[in-house]
Design a protein around this motif. Structure first.
Motif, PDB file in Angstrom:
ATOM      1  N   ALA A  80      -9.525  -7.413   1.093  1.00 35.25           N
ATOM      2  CA  ALA A  80      -8.425  -7.593   2.031  1.00 35.25           C
ATOM      3  C   ALA A  80      -8.577  -8.838   2.894  1.00 35.25           C
ATOM      4  O   ALA A  80      -7.601  -9.312   3.487  1.00 35.25           O
ATOM      5  CB  ALA A  80      -8.287  -6.367   2.923  1.00 35.25           C
ATOM      6  N   HIS A 100       0.820  -1.212   0.000  1.00 28.52           N
ATOM      7  CA  HIS A 100       0.000   0.000   0.000  1.00 28.52           C
ATOM      8  C   HIS A 100       0.848   1.254   0.000  1.00 28.52           C
ATOM      9  O   HIS A 100       0.521   2.239  -0.665  1.00 28.52           O
ATOM     10  CB  HIS A 100      -0.943  -0.007   1.213  1.00 28.52           C
ATOM     11  N   ASP A 154      -2.724  -5.852   3.728  1.00 32.45           N
ATOM     12  CA  ASP A 154      -2.810  -4.388   3.763  1.00 32.45           C
ATOM     13  C   ASP A 154      -1.688  -3.766   4.583  1.00 32.45           C
ATOM     14  O   ASP A 154      -1.219  -2.668   4.286  1.00 32.45           O
ATOM     15  CB  ASP A 154      -4.167  -3.948   4.317  1.00 32.45           C
TER      16      ASP A 154
END
Length: 772
Positions: free
Chosen positions: A406, A310, A355
């Motif tokens: 996710a 991310h 994540d």
């Protein structure tokens, strides 16, 4: 995409965009109007240097911890000298269509917009694989790129602004990456426009601000041949070389300096050897920021960026030759590899970061016979701390893995050639809490998880899984009764065929219904259990031996699957049975089976063909006096090998884009493919005797039957010379031999007219020689 979709022209970049600003470049009117250039051939390739540091230039400082919320990503910097340059193209979008141009069409490789409401996909309803879009629940599809180049991969950006796709100009192996807006505007080449280069897709950055691409550029390099090693085996750590083609001494019995002769393996006939430098970049599709180099490797077989964390600090790469793939976690700031783990062959999209980037979910066969879902734990610096099995099956490979969000993943398992799909909630892969004495208990063999939910599908084989909105999924599938299509799975509801995918009955030509094949399990001479699918011609009485075509798949790591194959449909419609076996070296049956053809095991694979023939004759299915053999790519090689090792078995053969001599193959193939092939077949320097003995040209005097060779004129994987020389050699020995060269095609035949010509020509040839 439909006309009513909102345009993305007003999108503005944020301060934490993934790429450095371009160095003052402003597109000129001449550049915007520049026509699309023709792709050059091998002779036009130019050497391009990779990025090097200037004297005194420091590398980016390694970071002790990944940055969080930084205003600028760690890979921001100047434009590398070998970076791809974007090239604007004319828009080629077509009108909205509610009826297909060709009735018997196929749709595959779906990718959805962020909301899961629209889908981009590949479809051949216009006669060749092209890029289309459509709403998930409407038949009104639109052609986004009407150009002649075949489309091979598609990826919608996470922000919904762009659709990236890979094309193969002229059907060749020299691909390039393009982007187009969902409304059909803004079409441009992102990578692969430079002379001599080739490019293919990687992943999008999580915010859609950049696209990862891999570029292959040929460079010259002198490599000393490795030292001695045990005879009859091929180590997997060598460097493949490409040797210049030219006349040379023969390669064994039956070879001479006449038709079909080839250079001796291991002779350096040119001033330099050629290999590819593979470079992975992040590219801004808007062209606002300059490309940024992620990593590069010389002498690599493959390199693909599968995911970015991310925050953009880590990249997940897949690299390595067939049978020796690796997942590599790389720190982007200084391109430092932090963790390496073996992964499975097959689908290149091997996994994804969690994540928080502390877990990598991977499809891997590390220390296993069959691929499974693994959880690789990382510390704050991106280094490995733990590895656990999340989900596995006995004797079944995990062949497709995608992430719906996710917390959920979709998995497709290969169950003896058919597919089973399930969705699963990803468990918390955190290490177990320490025991009372402060020490961690032994790690379990598998992480506890919620039981998977099975997805019931109407056809036998799944080729792709893709997320579609918050709760949905797209499933591309094929089967014995239809050509490929796309199904929508909305949450927990049953799958529904998308309206723009043809109905089952409309995907096959008029005439007899498709044959549903039955599985067979022959046995090799050494007791190894083989596999295959037998297609019985309609109307054939039980117990009646039939003329039979043994079809050998490519790879060698491909696997025969129970799907509708137009070639088989053509043959069975003419009263010819088809047996399509998996000899050793095929995938789907475990790593030991896949690797059983390495080194001198290739001779056993050739013997497997004879054992498969004996099996179907013994069952009373095939007529021993009316047998033919054919195959594509490696299957074309195996066809030729079977004809010269077992000349008494077959009445004719058809080789399609197959290798006839490993010397000329290594001399003419793409550098990246040479690197990969050396790990599979043998090294052209140190395995000289083995490759010479395995080459059909070395035994061409044993050829006894008529031969048809089919080849695409733009094939750069297995150049047409491989077919030309075996046809010349057969004719020189008084045999009937023909060459069908398909114009505008490469290693795989993409256009409908070419595929039809190939099918009918091959079927005519085989029918004439088996029934006269």
């Amino acid at each position: 995409m439909e006309d009513h979709l909102p345009a993305a022209d007003g999108h503005r970049r944020t301060a934490d965009a993934h790429l450095p600003a371009a160095e003052g470049h402003q597109e000129t009117a001449d550049e915007a109007a520049r026509p699309e250039a023709d792709r050059p051939g091998r002779a036009d390739r130019t050497r391009r240097a990779g990025r090097t540091r200037r004297p005194g230039e420091d590398r980016p400082r390694p970071e002790e911890d990944r940055p969080g919320g930084a205003d600028r990503h760690p890979w921001a910097g100047g434009r590398p000298s070998s970076a791809p340059a974007a090239q604007p193209l004319a828009d080629l979008a077509g009108p909205v269509e509610s009826t297909p141009g060709l009735t018997a069409h196929a749709c595959w490789y779906p990718t959805a917009d962020p909301g899961g409401e629209h889908v981009a996909f590949i479809c051949d309803r216009g006669g060749s694989p092209q890029l289309w879009t459509a709403p998930v629940d409407s038949p009104e599809a639109r052609l986004l790129d009407a150009g002649p180049d075949h489309v091979t991969e598609v990826a919608w950006s996470p922000d919904g602004r762009w659709i990236a796709y890979t094309t193969a100009p002229g059907g060749s192996g020299h691909t390039r990456v393009l982007c187009v807006r969902p409304d059909g505007t803004g079409r441009r080449v992102i990578a692969g426009a430079e002379p001599g280069s080739s490019a293919y897709l990687g992943c999008w950055a999580r915010d859609g601000s950049a696209l990862a691409v891999t570029i292959a550029q040929p460079v010259g390099a002198a490599v000393e041949p490795p030292g001695e090693r045990p005879p009859g085996w091929t180590e997997r750590d060598g460097h493949a070389t490409l040797l210049d083609a030219g006349p040379g001494p023969g390669l064994g019995p039956g070879s001479n300096s006449g038709p079909g002769s080839a250079p001796v393996l291991g002779r350096t006939l040119g001033p330099a050897r050629v290999r590819d430098r593979l470079s992975a970049y992040l590219v801004d599709p808007d062209g606002v920021r300059a490309p940024a180099l992620l990593t590069e490797e010389d002498e690599a077989a493959t390199l693909r960026t599968c995911d970015l964390s991310h925050d953009g600090a880590l990249a997940l790469l897949r690299r390595g030759p067939r049978g020796r793939r690796e997942a590599v976690v790389v720190r982007v700031a200084d391109r430092t590899p932090l963790c390496v783990l073996p992964v499975a062959d097959g689908d290149p999209w091997i996994g994804r970061f969690s994540d928080d980037a502390r877990t990598v979910w991977l499809r891997s066969d590390h220390d296993r016979e069959f691929a499974a879902l693994l959880a690789l734990r990382l510390d704050a610096r991106g280094r490995r701390t733990d590895l656990r099995v999340v989900l596995d099956r006995d004797a079944h490979d995990l062949e497709l893995l995608t992430f719906l969000d996710a917390e959920r993943a979709a998995l497709a398992w290969n169950v003896e050639g058919t597919s089973e799909v399930e969705t699963v909630a990803l468990p918390d892969p955190s290490p177990p809490a320490p025991a009372g004495n402060g020490t961690a208990p032994p790690a379990p063999s598998a992480v506890p998880h919620v039981p998977p939910r099975a997805v019931e599908l109407p056809h036998e084989v799944v080729t792709r899984l893709a997320p579609a909105g918050p709760y949905g999924m797209l499933v591309a599938q094929s089967g014995s009764q239809r050509r490929p299509g796309v199904w929508h799975v909305p949450g927990t509801a049953p799958p529904a065929r998308t309206p723009w995918s043809a109905r089952d009955t409309d995907t096959v030509p008029p005439g007899p219904a498709p044959v549903r094949p039955v599985p067979l399990r022959p046995t090799g001479r050494d007791g190894l259990r083989l596999a295959g699918w037998y297609h019985r011609a309609p109307g054939r009485a039980p117990g009646e031996p039939a003329p039979c075509v043994v079809h050998l798949h490519g790879g060698p790591e491909e696997q025969e699957r129970p799907v509708f194959e137009p070639l088989y449909h053509e043959l069975t419609g003419r009263g010819l049975d088809v047996f399509a076996p998996d000899v050793r070296g095929s995938s789907g049956w475990g790593r030991t089976f896949r690797d059983a053809d390495l080194g001198e095991g290739r001779f056993s694979a050739i013997e497997d063909v004879a054992e498969c023939v004996a099996h179907v004759i013994g069952l009373g299915l095939a007529d021993a006096r009316r047998l033919a053999v054919m195959g594509h790519s490696y299957g074309g090689y195996l066809t030729l090998a079977s004809l010269v090792w077992h000349p008494e078995l077959f009445r004719t053969g058809v080789t399609v884009c197959g290798m006839s001599d490993f010397a000329t193959f290594f001399a003419g193939t793409e550098p990246w493919l040479a690197e990969s092939a050396a790990h599979k077949y043998g090294h052209p320097d140190r395995d000289l005797a083995l490759l010479r003995a395995l080459s059909p040209m070395s035994r061409v005097d044993a050829l006894r039957v008529p031969l048809l060779a089919v080849h695409g004129e733009h094939d750069t994987n297995v150049p047409p010379r491989e077919s030309e020389q075996i046809v010349r050699a057969a004719r020189a020995r008084g045999l009937e031999a023909e060459l069908l060269l398909l114009r505008g095609e490469g290693h795989d035949f993409r256009r409908a007219d070419s595929r039809r010509l190939f099918r009918r020509s091959a079927a005519d040839w085989i029918q004439r020689h088996l029934t006269r």
